[in-house]
Design an enzyme around this catalytic site. Sequence first.
Site, mmCIF file in Angstrom:
data_model
loop_
_atom_site.group_PDB
_atom_site.id
_atom_site.type_symbol
_atom_site.label_atom_id
_atom_site.label_comp_id
_atom_site.label_asym_id
_atom_site.label_seq_id
_atom_site.Cartn_x
_atom_site.Cartn_y
_atom_site.Cartn_z
ATOM 1 N N ARG A 147 0.857 -1.178 0.000
ATOM 2 C CA ARG A 147 0.000 0.000 0.000
ATOM 3 C C ARG A 147 0.895 1.231 0.000
ATOM 4 O O ARG A 147 1.869 1.280 0.765
ATOM 5 C CB ARG A 147 -0.875 -0.024 1.260
ATOM 6 N N TYR A 159 -3.127 11.586 6.015
ATOM 7 C CA TYR A 159 -3.430 10.247 6.527
ATOM 8 C C TYR A 159 -2.437 9.227 5.960
ATOM 9 O O TYR A 159 -2.134 9.257 4.764
ATOM 10 C CB TYR A 159 -4.867 9.798 6.141
ATOM 11 N N ASP A 210 -5.101 3.886 -0.051
ATOM 12 C CA ASP A 210 -6.242 4.115 0.844
ATOM 13 C C ASP A 210 -6.651 5.589 0.777
ATOM 14 O O ASP A 210 -5.862 6.468 1.136
ATOM 15 C CB ASP A 210 -5.839 3.740 2.279
ATOM 16 N N HIS A 212 -9.272 6.690 2.452
ATOM 17 C CA HIS A 212 -9.744 6.946 3.814
ATOM 18 C C HIS A 212 -11.011 7.804 3.848
ATOM 19 O O HIS A 212 -11.102 8.780 4.610
ATOM 20 C CB HIS A 212 -8.624 7.562 4.667
ATOM 21 N N GLU A 236 -8.936 2.056 -1.879
ATOM 22 C CA GLU A 236 -9.681 1.700 -0.662
ATOM 23 C C GLU A 236 -10.507 2.866 -0.128
ATOM 24 O O GLU A 236 -10.050 4.014 -0.161
ATOM 25 C CB GLU A 236 -8.649 1.277 0.383
ATOM 26 N N GLU A 262 -13.690 -1.600 6.304
ATOM 27 C CA GLU A 262 -13.039 -1.765 7.616
ATOM 28 C C GLU A 262 -13.893 -1.208 8.751
ATOM 29 O O GLU A 262 -13.737 -1.632 9.892
ATOM 30 C CB GLU A 262 -11.648 -1.112 7.614
ATOM 31 N N ARG A 283 -13.624 -5.480 3.180
ATOM 32 C CA ARG A 283 -12.522 -5.375 4.150
ATOM 33 C C ARG A 283 -12.932 -5.533 5.613
ATOM 34 O O ARG A 283 -12.235 -5.120 6.527
ATOM 35 C CB ARG A 283 -11.809 -4.028 3.955
ATOM 36 N N GLU A 339 -4.401 -7.366 4.976
ATOM 37 C CA GLU A 339 -3.541 -6.258 5.403
ATOM 38 C C GLU A 339 -2.668 -6.709 6.574
ATOM 39 O O GLU A 339 -3.137 -7.401 7.478
ATOM 40 C CB GLU A 339 -4.406 -5.075 5.834
ATOM 41 N N TRP A 402 -12.160 11.956 8.485
ATOM 42 C CA TRP A 402 -10.730 11.754 8.692
ATOM 43 C C TRP A 402 -10.244 10.557 7.887
ATOM 44 O O TRP A 402 -10.789 9.544 7.770
ATOM 45 C CB TRP A 402 -10.399 11.532 10.166
HETATM 46 C C1 GCO Z 1 -6.224 0.798 7.242
HETATM 47 C C2 GCO Z 1 -7.021 1.729 8.079
HETATM 48 C C3 GCO Z 1 -6.373 2.158 9.328
HETATM 49 C C4 GCO Z 1 -7.350 2.969 10.176
HETATM 50 C C5 GCO Z 1 -7.185 2.607 11.599
HETATM 51 C C6 GCO Z 1 -8.120 3.384 12.501
HETATM 52 O O1 GCO Z 1 -6.505 0.718 6.076
HETATM 53 O O2 GCO Z 1 -5.365 0.137 7.794
HETATM 54 O O3 GCO Z 1 -7.556 2.754 7.307
HETATM 55 O O4 GCO Z 1 -5.175 2.824 9.096
HETATM 56 O O5 GCO Z 1 -7.151 4.322 10.004
HETATM 57 O O6 GCO Z 1 -7.425 1.241 11.726
HETATM 58 O O7 GCO Z 1 -7.963 2.941 13.813
HETATM 59 MG MG MG Z 2 -8.152 1.804 5.457
#
Ligand code: GCO
Ligand code: MG
Length: 402
Positions: A147, A159, A210, A212, A236, A262, A283, A339, A402
Site C-alpha cells: 500500500r 493520513y 487508501d 480513507h 480503498e 473496515e 474489508r 492487510e 478523517w
Molecule cells: C487501514 C485503516 C487504518 C485505520 C485505523 C483506525 O486501512 O489500515 O484505514 O489505518 O485508520 O485502523 O484505527
Molecule cells: Mg483503510
Amino acid sequence: MRIVDARVIVTCPGRNFVTLKIVTDEGVTGVGDATLNGRELAVAAYLTEHVVPLLVGRDPARIEDTWQYLYKGAYWRRGPVTMSAIAAVDTALWDIKGKVAGLPVYQLLGGRCREGVTVYGHANAETTDEVLVEIARYVDLGYRAVRVQTGVPGLAKTYGVSGDRMFYEPADAAIPTEAAWSTEKYLTHVPNVFAKVRAEFGPGLKLLHDVHHRLTPIEAGRLGKALEPFALTWMEDPVPAELQEGFRLLRQHTTTPIAVGEVFNTIWDCQQLITEQLIDYIRTTVVHAGGISHLRRIYDLAALYHVRSGSHGATDLSPVCMAAALHVDLSIPNFGLQEYMRHTPETDEVFPHAYTFDRGYLDPGDAPGLGVDIDEELAGQYPYRPASLPVNRLEDGTMHSW
Ligand code: GCO
Ligand code: MG
C-alpha cells in the site's frame, strides 16, 4: 464443559488493546480481541457489565447459539461497540473449540484453500522519492503487495504518513489532533505518485492506495480513472460508505477495483455493495464484524458475487484478531489479500503467537485453537492511556471525514 470465568484485559504496550479471556471448568481457555481504536473502554464496559455475567455457566461449544443469544438478546442491534464485544466472545469460543479438538481453527473451518495468506505492507513517506525507497524495503522483505501513501504538497499532515515508518499509529493524543484537507491538492498529486511507482517497480508488484473516506463518488471516479494506467489492485474507502447506492455512480466511471468495509460491523452494512457488485474487495475483519462466525457469513455472501476478502489488519487490531483473521483467510475460497501492519516488539511479547511471516505470506501455524495468547502479567505492566484518532477539517475549517 462450562464457562466459569471471563476476564476483560486492557493493556497498552505502545497502543491500547482490549482482550477477552474465557476460562472453562476444565481449564481450557480462549482469547478474543475486543479493541475499538479510540473507544476502547466502551467495549470493555459492554463486556464487563453486560456480557460476562451472561457467559458464566454456558456451554462453550455452543458458538452459534451464543452469538445469536448476544445479538438478538441485546435488542439493540449492530454498531461497532456491540459487534466488537460479540466478536470477542465468538473468537474466544472458536479458540476453545480448536483446543478441545486438538486442531488449528482453520481445520475446523474446512481446512487450507491455499499455501499461505498473501499480505500487503504499508509503504509511506512524505515525498514520492522517499516512498520509492520504502517500497523497495518491502520488496526486499519479500512482500508481493504494498500500500502506498505519501504526503500531499501544500498539506501539513496526511493520513497514512507516519514518523515511525514500520509502526504507524494515528491515535496519538487524548484530545484528537487536527489535520487540514484539500481534495483538489490530493487529486492533483496522487496520480503522479503512482506513475513514478509503477515505472520504478514494473507490472509485477501489487499496488494499493487508501483514500480513507475523503471523496465524493464523482471525485473518486475521477481518481480511479486517473489511476487506471497504473493498474492498482485496489483503491480503498474512496467515499464514506453509509450511502451504499452512492457506489453506483463511482462504478460507472472507473475500472480501478474498489475495496471497502473496515468500519462495517455486520453483513447488513455491505449487503447492497456486495449484491449489486459495487465493490471488488470487502474489508470487514474479525474484531469489528462479529467474530469468525459472522465474518464467514459475510465472505460467503461475497463469494456469490465475485467479491473477494481483504481483511483490515492495522495495528489497532491486536495479534489475537490477526491470528483469527488468518484462520479465516486460509480456509475461504474467495480470499483476496490480508492487510498486515507489523506490531511493535512490546505488543508481540504481550501476545505470544504462532503465526509467522515468510516471503510475503503469513501462516497461522498448526497450534490447536487460534495459536495466540495474552501474557496477563506482562499486560498488567502497561496501563491504559487515553488516545483518540485525529480529526480532519477542510482548509476553511469545515469538519471533514478523517
Ligand atoms: C487501514 C485503516 C487504518 C485505520 C485505523 C483506525 O486501512 O489500515 O484505514 O489505518 O485508520 O485502523 O484505527
Ligand atoms: Mg483503510
